[in-house]
Motif scaffolding. Structure first.
Motif, PDB file in Angstrom:
ATOM      1  N   GLU A   1     -39.833 109.340  89.464  1.00 46.61           N
ATOM      2  CA  GLU A   1     -38.685 108.731  88.786  1.00 46.61           C
ATOM      3  C   GLU A   1     -39.115 107.516  87.965  1.00 46.61           C
ATOM      4  O   GLU A   1     -38.709 107.335  86.818  1.00 46.61           O
ATOM      5  CB  GLU A   1     -37.620 108.313  89.822  1.00 46.61           C
ATOM      6  CG  GLU A   1     -36.682 109.441  90.207  1.00 46.61           C
ATOM      7  CD  GLU A   1     -36.054 110.137  88.995  1.00 46.61           C
ATOM      8  OE1 GLU A   1     -35.483 109.421  88.143  1.00 46.61           O
ATOM      9  OE2 GLU A   1     -36.165 111.368  88.899  1.00 46.61           O
ATOM     10  N   ALA A   2     -39.956 106.675  88.574  1.00 46.28           N
ATOM     11  CA  ALA A   2     -40.417 105.468  87.886  1.00 46.28           C
ATOM     12  C   ALA A   2     -41.225 105.827  86.646  1.00 46.28           C
ATOM     13  O   ALA A   2     -41.080 105.201  85.584  1.00 46.28           O
ATOM     14  CB  ALA A   2     -41.247 104.612  88.845  1.00 46.28           C
ATOM     15  N   ALA A   3     -42.067 106.873  86.769  1.00 45.99           N
ATOM     16  CA  ALA A   3     -42.887 107.280  85.623  1.00 45.99           C
ATOM     17  C   ALA A   3     -42.004 107.830  84.508  1.00 45.99           C
ATOM     18  O   ALA A   3     -42.238 107.557  83.318  1.00 45.99           O
ATOM     19  CB  ALA A   3     -43.922 108.321  86.058  1.00 45.99           C
ATOM     20  N   LEU A   4     -40.968 108.611  84.874  1.00 45.10           N
ATOM     21  CA  LEU A   4     -40.045 109.146  83.865  1.00 45.10           C
ATOM     22  C   LEU A   4     -39.315 108.003  83.158  1.00 45.10           C
ATOM     23  O   LEU A   4     -39.112 108.034  81.944  1.00 45.10           O
ATOM     24  CB  LEU A   4     -39.037 110.086  84.522  1.00 45.10           C
ATOM     25  CG  LEU A   4     -39.511 111.524  84.737  1.00 45.10           C
ATOM     26  CD1 LEU A   4     -38.504 112.294  85.569  1.00 45.10           C
ATOM     27  CD2 LEU A   4     -39.728 112.226  83.401  1.00 45.10           C
ATOM     28  N   ALA A   5     -38.927 106.975  83.943  1.00 44.31           N
ATOM     29  CA  ALA A   5     -38.235 105.837  83.342  1.00 44.31           C
ATOM     30  C   ALA A   5     -39.172 105.093  82.395  1.00 44.31           C
ATOM     31  O   ALA A   5     -38.762 104.634  81.315  1.00 44.31           O
ATOM     32  CB  ALA A   5     -37.725 104.903  84.442  1.00 44.31           C
ATOM     33  N   LEU A   6     -40.437 104.994  82.778  1.00 45.65           N
ATOM     34  CA  LEU A   6     -41.419 104.277  81.956  1.00 45.65           C
ATOM     35  C   LEU A   6     -41.537 104.896  80.563  1.00 45.65           C
ATOM     36  O   LEU A   6     -41.640 104.189  79.560  1.00 45.65           O
ATOM     37  CB  LEU A   6     -42.777 104.305  82.662  1.00 45.65           C
ATOM     38  CG  LEU A   6     -43.905 103.512  82.003  1.00 45.65           C
ATOM     39  CD1 LEU A   6     -43.629 102.021  82.119  1.00 45.65           C
ATOM     40  CD2 LEU A   6     -45.246 103.844  82.647  1.00 45.65           C
ATOM     41  N   VAL A   7     -41.493 106.228  80.490  1.00 44.30           N
ATOM     42  CA  VAL A   7     -41.615 106.887  79.191  1.00 44.30           C
ATOM     43  C   VAL A   7     -40.232 107.260  78.628  1.00 44.30           C
ATOM     44  O   VAL A   7     -40.127 108.025  77.672  1.00 44.30           O
ATOM     45  CB  VAL A   7     -42.505 108.146  79.261  1.00 44.30           C
ATOM     46  CG1 VAL A   7     -43.929 107.768  79.644  1.00 44.30           C
ATOM     47  CG2 VAL A   7     -41.953 109.153  80.257  1.00 44.30           C
ATOM     48  N   ARG A   8     -39.169 106.725  79.255  1.00 47.35           N
ATOM     49  CA  ARG A   8     -37.793 106.887  78.778  1.00 47.35           C
ATOM     50  C   ARG A   8     -37.363 108.344  78.710  1.00 47.35           C
ATOM     51  O   ARG A   8     -36.839 108.828  77.697  1.00 47.35           O
ATOM     52  CB  ARG A   8     -37.636 106.225  77.407  1.00 47.35           C
ATOM     53  CG  ARG A   8     -37.987 104.752  77.501  1.00 47.35           C
ATOM     54  CD  ARG A   8     -37.679 103.995  76.261  1.00 47.35           C
ATOM     55  NE  ARG A   8     -37.785 102.553  76.557  1.00 47.35           N
ATOM     56  CZ  ARG A   8     -38.038 101.628  75.655  1.00 47.35           C
ATOM     57  NH1 ARG A   8     -38.188 101.958  74.398  1.00 47.35           N
ATOM     58  NH2 ARG A   8     -38.117 100.374  75.993  1.00 47.35           N
ATOM     59  N   LEU A   9     -37.643 109.071  79.789  1.00 50.00           N
ATOM     60  CA  LEU A   9     -37.193 110.467  79.877  1.00 50.00           C
ATOM     61  C   LEU A   9     -36.373 110.663  81.148  1.00 50.00           C
ATOM     62  O   LEU A   9     -36.410 111.721  81.768  1.00 50.00           O
ATOM     63  CB  LEU A   9     -38.395 111.423  79.889  1.00 50.00           C
ATOM     64  CG  LEU A   9     -39.138 111.633  78.582  1.00 50.00           C
ATOM     65  CD1 LEU A   9     -40.296 112.605  78.791  1.00 50.00           C
ATOM     66  CD2 LEU A   9     -38.226 112.149  77.481  1.00 50.00           C
ATOM     67  N   GLU A  10     -35.604 109.636  81.550  1.00 55.51           N
ATOM     68  CA  GLU A  10     -34.811 109.749  82.769  1.00 55.51           C
ATOM     69  C   GLU A  10     -33.908 110.976  82.687  1.00 55.51           C
ATOM     70  O   GLU A  10     -33.330 111.257  81.639  1.00 55.51           O
ATOM     71  CB  GLU A  10     -33.923 108.507  82.958  1.00 55.51           C
ATOM     72  CG  GLU A  10     -34.688 107.223  83.190  1.00 55.51           C
ATOM     73  CD  GLU A  10     -34.836 106.410  81.934  1.00 55.51           C
ATOM     74  OE1 GLU A  10     -34.856 107.018  80.836  1.00 55.51           O
ATOM     75  OE2 GLU A  10     -34.944 105.174  82.030  1.00 55.51           O
ATOM     76  N   GLY A  11     -33.817 111.695  83.806  1.00 59.52           N
ATOM     77  CA  GLY A  11     -32.894 112.817  83.868  1.00 59.52           C
ATOM     78  C   GLY A  11     -33.448 114.127  83.343  1.00 59.52           C
ATOM     79  O   GLY A  11     -32.760 115.139  83.375  1.00 59.52           O
ATOM     80  N   LEU A  12     -34.687 114.130  82.827  1.00 56.51           N
ATOM     81  CA  LEU A  12     -35.239 115.385  82.290  1.00 56.51           C
ATOM     82  C   LEU A  12     -36.222 116.040  83.262  1.00 56.51           C
ATOM     83  O   LEU A  12     -36.906 116.992  82.901  1.00 56.51           O
ATOM     84  CB  LEU A  12     -35.928 115.133  80.950  1.00 56.51           C
ATOM     85  CG  LEU A  12     -35.023 114.712  79.797  1.00 56.51           C
ATOM     86  CD1 LEU A  12     -35.803 114.684  78.493  1.00 56.51           C
ATOM     87  CD2 LEU A  12     -33.838 115.641  79.666  1.00 56.51           C
ATOM     88  N   GLY A  13     -36.274 115.528  84.498  1.00 54.64           N
ATOM     89  CA  GLY A  13     -37.260 116.014  85.457  1.00 54.64           C
ATOM     90  C   GLY A  13     -37.167 117.493  85.771  1.00 54.64           C
ATOM     91  O   GLY A  13     -38.167 118.132  86.067  1.00 54.64           O
TER      92      GLY A  13
END
Lengths: 372, 279
Positions: free
Chosen positions: A122-134
């Motif tokens: 989750e933190a890595a997705l937030a870092l690259v601004r792709l929250e919710g696309l996991g």
């Protein structure tokens, strides 16, 4: 601690030949990567920059010399034990895993599972601004999004350094500039050490703390972007970094780094010497189009020449003037688009001594993108 | 002028279609001819005159000889698939990593059973296996069939691996996966459709193989093709046509499966990017 003062990565006398007797892809490489720096390997294709990166990642083995990480030799360490995040040009996302599955992969192979792994993903997705696309599959993402996933995957296991091989090469220009800013932001926020490979000189100038310019398997110049651009060490760097007029000339006299040269058309000008020359040496004088000044009257600067406008080329925000010099020779100057000139006009042109660099004539190859 | 040209164009097109139809008929009709023979209600191997019947399929199902042959063929083919698929897959993985100049030689050696006349292969196996006590038994037949099926598996799996982006394995390595994990977590799932297609080919190779089976199989391993072969010689009954029809159906289904798997593998590997709008 004494160890932390040493460079993070050191290439010592590294050479790579793909076959015995073949030309070296990389030769005589001594290069140190400092902790927390953004170092770019810049050069045309076949210059050895990607081979250098692949040797550090462990996908290629040096024929000579050794590479050190934290002072320890990497010679016997396989790629999966090097703890380096690698970002590839074509993303190399696993097509059979979701975005979250891709990012969790390096955690799974390290035995990190469950809530701990989920939080890191989750933190890595937030870092690259792709929250919710996991939950998406890689093939449901755009090229820019895929490269963000690849970046998140390369960062999530907190590698010692991050290697990027032309990561933005497959993207269009606007998106490339956008992602350059993102990469720089993430690098600053996490204090990452990044070794970046590109053939795009403007990308190198924008991103890097230092640039190593590669050609023919060797580092031509290593330094901060402004030094590389404003004080090129040789004719190759001068030609590869931005546009340059290259004028054939011979040296008349030299005092320190100042010299007087005679151009092929007979004109005598003063310039900055990149080496020590004996009088009569054949040299190349390099001057950037934006550093040529011009007016209708003779100019007050030390190198004043007369010429005529041969051709005008429109470039939107500026125009390029092809100037034929009185006595022979020609060069390209850059002027603002609204300046009133037309073919056939007489011009006085000139430049400052410290904007014109003199290199040995036989030095380096003849890269594209030069002015004359 | 235009009208003349388009008329001749139409003629040419009609001729092309007619020719293609003839070629297809040439290829398929002899095979399909067996289907009506199998539906003949009478006792002779002729085309049915008035009325169709499934009685010969019933004969197949009721005859212990035929069901035994079906079972034998199935068992031998499953064992062959179980041996040839992993071996061929490993060989294909090794080949796809190979950069040596010996690679064409190795490919040629692996394909040798494919290009040799099958009767030569059969005789060779017979003389090799006879002193080892492997003739007249299921083990020898499975080994021989595995050697025949292996090249198919290697070719199909190798083709599916050659479309694989080599950076995927490099990425897995850089992310900390040791070679075995790369193989299990990345390579195998992506090559799975290719491996499954290879397994289908291995199964088919063994299931309808006749010549080697004639030489090596004992009376207890009488397989379906042998049963048909001897059936034709001894008692010409439409039951043979029924068995042949079943074989055609099975082959068609398996080939279709293999093709579906191949396409699925291709889709998995070449998902194109969505457009970069507003990224």
């Amino acid at each position: 601690m004494a160890v932390s003062a040493s460079p993070l990565v050191e290439f010592r006398g590294v050479e790579k030949r793909y076959a015995a007797g073949a030309a070296a892809a990389v030769a005589g490489l001594d290069l140190a990567v400092e902790r927390g720096e953004f170092l770019t390997l810049l050069g045309p294709s076949g210059s050895g920059k990607t081979t250098t990166l692949m040797m550090l990642a462990g996908f290629e083995t040096p024929s000579e010399g050794d590479i050190y990480l934290d002072g320890r030799s990497l010679a016997d360490r396989p790629p999966h034990k090097r703890n380096m995040g690698v970002v590839f040009q074509n993303y190399a996302l696993f097509p059979h895993m979701s975005v979250a599955g891709n990012i969790a992969f390096p955690l799974r192979v390290r035995g990190i599972r469950g809530a701990d792994a989920a939080a890191k993903v989750e933190a890595a997705l937030a870092l690259v601004r792709l929250e919710g696309l996991g939950d998406r599959r890689p093939d449901a993402l755009s090229g820019g999004q895929r490269q963000r996933v690849a970046l998140a995957r390369a960062l999530v296991f907190e590698p010692d350094l991050v290697l990027m091989d032309e990561p933005l090469g497959a993207l269009d220009r606007q998106l490339r500039e956008h992602l350059q800013i993102e990469i720089k932001r993430i690098q600053r926020a996490l204090g990452l050490t990044i070794l970046y490979v590109t053939h795009d000189q403007s990308e190198a100038l924008t991103l890097s703390d230092r640039i190593a310019v590669f050609a023919d398997g060797r580092v031509q110049q290593l330094g901060p972007p402004d030094t590389i651009y404003e004080r090129p060490a040789n004719a190759f760097v001068a030609g590869f970094m931005g546009e340059n007029n290259r004028l054939a000339a011979t040296v008349i006299t030299q005092q320190g780094d100042q010299c007087a040269i005679r151009l092929a058309g007979g004109q005598i000008v003063r310039a900055t010497a990149a080496a020590t020359f004996t009088p009569g040496t054949a040299v190349v004088a390099a001057i950037r189009p934006e550093h040529i000044e011009m007016g209708e009257q003779p100019l007050p600067c030390c190198n004043a020449l007369d010429g005529r406008v041969d051709q005008l080329v429109y470039h939107g925000d500026h125009r390029r003037i092809h100037v034929g010099l009185d006595g022979g020779g020609s060069l390209i100057a850059r002027v603002s688009a609204d300046r009133d000139v037309k073919p056939g006009d007489r011009l006085a042109i000139g430049w400052c001594t410290d904007r014109c660099f003199v290199f040995p004539a036989a030095d380096g190859s003849n890269p594209g993108g030069e002015g004359s | 002028m235009i009208a003349v040209r388009s008329r001749s164009g139409r003629l040419g097109r009609a001729a092309l279609i007619a020719f293609c139809a003839l070629v297809f008929a040439f290829l398929v009709l002899p095979i399909l001819a067996v289907v009506p023979l199998s539906l003949n209600p009478g006792g002779f191997l002729v085309f049915p005159e008035g009325g169709l019947s499934l009685r010969w399929y019933r004969t197949l199902a009721d005859s212990p000889q035929w069901t035994h042959a079906f079972g034998n063929s199935f068992k031998i083919a499953v064992a062959t698939t179980a041996i040839a698929t992993p071996l061929g897959t490993l060989a294909a993985i090794g080949l796809s990593h190979m950069r040596s100049r010996a690679k064409p030689v190795i490919v040629a050696l692996i394909s040798a059973p494919l290009v040799m006349p099958i009767v030569v292969v059969a005789v060779a196996f017979y003389f090799l296996f006879a002193p080892l006590g492997l003739v007249n038994g299921p083990v020898g037949l499975v080994i021989a069939h595995s050697a025949l099926a292996l090249p198919f598996v290697v070719i199909v799996v190798h083709a599916s691996l050659s479309g694989l982006d080599p950076d995927l394995l490099r990425a897995a390595a850089s992310l900390g996966a040791p070679p075995l994990t790369q193989l299990v977590r990345v390579l195998a799932p992506l090559a799975a459709p290719g491996i499954a297609a290879g397994a289908v080919f291995a199964f088919m190779t063994s299931f309808d193989e006749t010549t080697v089976a004639l030489f090596i199989a004992g009376p207890e391993q009488r397989t379906l093709p042998i049963q048909m072969f001897e059936g034709v010689r001894e008692q010409i009954s439409p039951a043979i046509a029924a068995a042949a029809t079943l074989l055609i159906v099975a082959s068609t289904l398996l080939l279709g499966t293999a093709e579906l798997l191949r396409r699925r593998g291709e889709r998995l590997r070449t998902g194109s990017a969505a457009p970069d709008v507003g990224a």
